[in-house]
Design an enzyme around this catalytic site. Structure first.
Site, PDB file in Angstrom:
ATOM      1  N   LYS A  66       1.276  -1.522   0.039  1.00 14.97           N
ATOM      2  CA  LYS A  66       0.010   0.046   0.126  1.00 14.97           C
ATOM      3  C   LYS A  66       0.760   0.781  -0.026  1.00 14.97           C
ATOM      4  CE  LYS A  66      -4.270  -1.674   2.157  1.00 14.97           C
ATOM      5  NZ  LYS A  66      -5.292  -1.091   2.958  1.00 14.97           N
ATOM      6  N   ASP A 102     -10.069   4.068   1.812  1.00 18.21           N
ATOM      7  CA  ASP A 102     -10.188   3.161   2.749  1.00 18.21           C
ATOM      8  C   ASP A 102     -10.949   4.075   3.658  1.00 18.21           C
ATOM      9  OD1 ASP A 102      -8.855   0.475   2.653  1.00 18.21           O
ATOM     10  OD2 ASP A 102      -7.240   1.061   3.604  1.00 18.21           O
ATOM     11  N   ARG A 153       5.619   6.022  16.091  1.00 23.54           N
ATOM     12  CA  ARG A 153       5.249   5.761  15.325  1.00 23.54           C
ATOM     13  C   ARG A 153       3.533   6.561  15.059  1.00 23.54           C
ATOM     14  NH1 ARG A 153       2.553  -0.607  12.401  1.00 23.54           N
ATOM     15  NH2 ARG A 153       1.978   0.714  10.663  1.00 23.54           N
TER      16      ARG A 153
HETATM   17  P1  NAP Z   1      -0.309  -2.219  10.053  1.00 28.32           P
HETATM   18  O1  NAP Z   1       0.014  -1.443   9.257  1.00 28.32           O
HETATM   19  O2  NAP Z   1      -0.022  -3.508  10.488  1.00 28.32           O
HETATM   20  O3  NAP Z   1      -1.165  -2.103  11.871  1.00 28.32           O
HETATM   21  C1  NAP Z   1      -1.614  -2.418  12.508  1.00 28.32           C
HETATM   22  C2  NAP Z   1      -1.770  -1.516  14.222  1.00 28.32           C
HETATM   23  O4  NAP Z   1      -2.206  -1.687  14.939  1.00 28.32           O
HETATM   24  C3  NAP Z   1      -0.652  -1.749  14.241  1.00 28.32           C
HETATM   25  O5  NAP Z   1      -0.369  -0.354  14.584  1.00 28.32           O
HETATM   26  C4  NAP Z   1       0.399  -2.496  15.577  1.00 28.32           C
HETATM   27  O6  NAP Z   1       1.213  -1.710  16.824  1.00 28.32           O
HETATM   28  C5  NAP Z   1      -0.811  -2.316  16.253  1.00 28.32           C
HETATM   29  N1  NAP Z   1      -0.692  -4.335  16.593  1.00 28.32           N
HETATM   30  C6  NAP Z   1      -0.787  -4.593  16.101  1.00 28.32           C
HETATM   31  N2  NAP Z   1      -0.990  -6.493  16.997  1.00 28.32           N
HETATM   32  C7  NAP Z   1      -1.003  -5.224  17.895  1.00 28.32           C
HETATM   33  C8  NAP Z   1      -0.749  -5.865  20.487  1.00 28.32           C
HETATM   34  N3  NAP Z   1      -1.122  -7.103  19.545  1.00 28.32           N
HETATM   35  N4  NAP Z   1      -1.244  -5.151  21.018  1.00 28.32           N
HETATM   36  C9  NAP Z   1      -1.647  -3.816  20.250  1.00 28.32           C
HETATM   37  N5  NAP Z   1      -1.439  -3.349  18.982  1.00 28.32           N
HETATM   38  C10 NAP Z   1      -0.670  -4.232  17.884  1.00 28.32           C
HETATM   39  O7  NAP Z   1      -1.866  -3.280   9.722  1.00 28.32           O
HETATM   40  P2  NAP Z   1      -3.533  -2.087   8.876  1.00 28.32           P
HETATM   41  O8  NAP Z   1      -4.025  -1.816   7.360  1.00 28.32           O
HETATM   42  O9  NAP Z   1      -3.553  -1.247   9.490  1.00 28.32           O
HETATM   43  O10 NAP Z   1      -5.418  -3.748   8.984  1.00 28.32           O
HETATM   44  C11 NAP Z   1      -4.763  -3.394  10.646  1.00 28.32           C
HETATM   45  C12 NAP Z   1      -6.607  -4.101  10.786  1.00 28.32           C
HETATM   46  O11 NAP Z   1      -7.702  -3.201  10.255  1.00 28.32           O
HETATM   47  C13 NAP Z   1      -6.731  -5.186  10.118  1.00 28.32           C
HETATM   48  O12 NAP Z   1      -7.085  -7.004  10.963  1.00 28.32           O
HETATM   49  C14 NAP Z   1      -6.775  -5.467   8.632  1.00 28.32           C
HETATM   50  O13 NAP Z   1      -7.310  -6.516   7.701  1.00 28.32           O
HETATM   51  C15 NAP Z   1      -7.871  -5.035   8.736  1.00 28.32           C
HETATM   52  N6  NAP Z   1      -8.563  -3.611   7.842  1.00 28.32           N
HETATM   53  C16 NAP Z   1      -9.604  -3.384   7.393  1.00 28.32           C
HETATM   54  C17 NAP Z   1     -10.180  -3.119   6.834  1.00 28.32           C
HETATM   55  C18 NAP Z   1     -11.983  -3.025   6.367  1.00 28.32           C
HETATM   56  O14 NAP Z   1     -11.692  -3.111   5.025  1.00 28.32           O
HETATM   57  N7  NAP Z   1     -12.733  -3.946   7.486  1.00 28.32           N
HETATM   58  C19 NAP Z   1      -9.343  -2.424   6.036  1.00 28.32           C
HETATM   59  C20 NAP Z   1      -8.218  -2.224   6.749  1.00 28.32           C
HETATM   60  C21 NAP Z   1      -7.516  -3.096   7.645  1.00 28.32           C
HETATM   61  P3  NAP Z   1       2.618  -1.313  15.851  1.00 28.32           P
HETATM   62  O15 NAP Z   1       2.169  -0.490  15.395  1.00 28.32           O
HETATM   63  O16 NAP Z   1       3.513  -1.696  17.225  1.00 28.32           O
HETATM   64  O17 NAP Z   1       2.969  -2.682  14.984  1.00 28.32           O
END
Ligand code: NAP
Length: 275
Positions: A66, A102, A153
Site C-alpha cells: 500500500k 479506506d 509510530r
Molecule cells: P498495520 O499497518 O499492520 O497496523 C496494525 C496496527 O495494529 C499497528 O499500529 C500495530 O502496532 C497494531 N498492533 C498489532 N498487533 C498489536 C498488538 N498485539 N497489540 C497492540 N497493537 C497491535 O495494519 P492495517 O493495514 O492498519 O490493518 C489493521 C487491521 O485492520 C487489520 O486487521 C486489517 O485486516 C483491518 N482492516 C480492515 C479493513 C476493512 O475494510 N474492514 C480495511 C483495512 C484494514 P505497531 O505499530 O506497534 O506494530
C-alpha cells in the site's frame, strides 16, 4: 468499456474477499470484466509492475504494497497523498493513478448504519488503516485520539494528521475514552476467539458507537461486549464492502451494486447465513 482485467496485488492474497466481491459487482452491473488475485511478494513489486500495469485496467493494492506502490504511480489523489497509502489504482493511457478508499469506505459504513457525526473518536492502533480512518474523521471535524503501542509510530501519525496520541495502556486509554462517542479498533486483535484490543480493566464508554475493522470473525469479542453494553456496533465487513464499492466506482465511473457486493463478501467469508 469492453472486457478488461482487474487484479488484487499483495502477499498473501489467498483467502481475500475482493475477487468474489468485485466479480459479483461486474456481473451485477452487466460488465464482462475479470478480477484475479495475484500474489506479489514484497521484493518483487518493482520488477513486476510494468507487466501488471500493461495487462490490467485497475488494481486493488493490499499488504505489503500500500505504501511501496506510491513511487511507481504517475498521479495520486489528495486523500491518498495525505495518508501516504494507496489501495486502488486506475491504469489508463499508459498512466497510473492512485487512490485510497479506506477512509471514505469507513465513513460510508457509518453513514449507511445511520450513525454519526461523532464528536470525539478513539482509534486503537496506528498503522495504515488507523491513518486512513483518522484522516477521514478529521475531515468531518471529529476530534481524534490514536492509541498505539509503538510511541514513535503513533506520534508520527498524530503529527502528520493533526490528531492526539496516547499509549495503548489502561491509564491513558481510560482518560481518552471518558469523553469519546466513537471507538474504532484498527489493530488486528480480535481475529482469535476472546481476543480483544482493549486492555483489561478498560471499559467501553456507554452509548458510544463501536466499529471493529477486523472482519474475520464478523462479530468480534469487542463488538459482542459493546453490544451487551447497549452500544451501536459496526462490523468490519461493512467497511470492506464500502471501500470495494468505491474502488469499483473509481474504475468504472458507474454506481456500485453495493448489495450484490455485500452478499458476495458475506458468502466468501462463509457467513452468508449468519446475522
Ligand atoms: P498495520 O499497518 O499492520 O497496523 C496494525 C496496527 O495494529 C499497528 O499500529 C500495530 O502496532 C497494531 N498492533 C498489532 N498487533 C498489536 C498488538 N498485539 N497489540 C497492540 N497493537 C497491535 O495494519 P492495517 O493495514 O492498519 O490493518 C489493521 C487491521 O485492520 C487489520 O486487521 C486489517 O485486516 C483491518 N482492516 C480492515 C479493513 C476493512 O475494510 N474492514 C480495511 C483495512 C484494514 P505497531 O505499530 O506497534 O506494530
Amino acid at each position: 468499456m469492453g472486457a478488461e482485467r482487474f487484479a488484487l496485488i499483495g502477499d498473501p492474497v489467498a483467502g481475500s474477499v475482493s475477487p468474489a466481491m468485485q466479480r459479483a459487482a461486474f456481473r451485477a452491473a452487466g460488465l464482462d470484466h475479470d478480477y484475479v488475485a495475484v500474489r506479489v511478494p514484497a521484493r518483487e513489486l518493482e520488477a513486476r509492475w510494468p507487466d501488471l500495469a500493461a495487462s490490467c485496467r485497475g488494481l486493488n493494492v493490499t499488504i505489503p504494497h500500500k505504501e511501496r506502490v506510491v513511487p511507481l504511480l504517475d498521479e495520486i489523489s489528495p486523500e491518498a497523498a495525505r495518508i501516504g497509502s494507496v489501495n486502488t489504482v486506475v491504469l489508463r493511457d499508459g498512466r497510473a493513478e492512485g487512490h485510497s478508499t479506506d477512509g471514505a469506505g469507513f465513513m460510508a459504513a457509518l453513514r449507511r448504519a445511520g450513525l454519526g457525526p461523532h464528536r470525539r473518536a478513539v482509534i486503537l492502533g496506528s498503522g495504515g488503516a488507523a491513518r486512513a480512518v483518522a484522516a477521514a474523521l478529521r475531515a468531518e471535524r471529529t476530534a481524534v485520539v490514536v492509541a498505539g503501542r509503538t510511541p514513535a509510530r503513533t506520534r508520527r501519525l498524530a503529527e502528520d494528521l493533526g490528531v492526539e496520541a496516547v499509549a495503548l495502556e489502561p491509564g491513558p486509554l481510560r482518560e481518552a475514552l471518558a469523553d469519546a462517542d466513537l471507538l474504532v479498533n484498527a489493530t488486528p486483535l480480535g481475529g482469535r476467539p476472546k481476543e480483544t484490543p482493549l486492555p483489561v480493566g478498560v471499559a467501553i464508554p456507554p452509548g458510544a458507537t463501536v466499529f471493529d475493522l477486523v472482519y474475520r470473525p464478523r462479530r468480534t469479542a469487542l463488538l459482542a461486549r459493546a453490544e451487551a453494553r447497549g452500544c451501536a456496533v459496526v462490523e468490519g465487513v461493512e467497511m470492506l464492502v464500502e471501500q470495494g464499492a468505491l474502488s469499483f466506482e473509481i474504475w468504472t465511473g458507474a454506481p456500485a451494486p453495493v448489495e450484490a457486493m455485500r452478499e458476495a463478501a458475506l458468502r466468501a467469508l462463509g457467513e452468508a447465513s449468519g446475522a
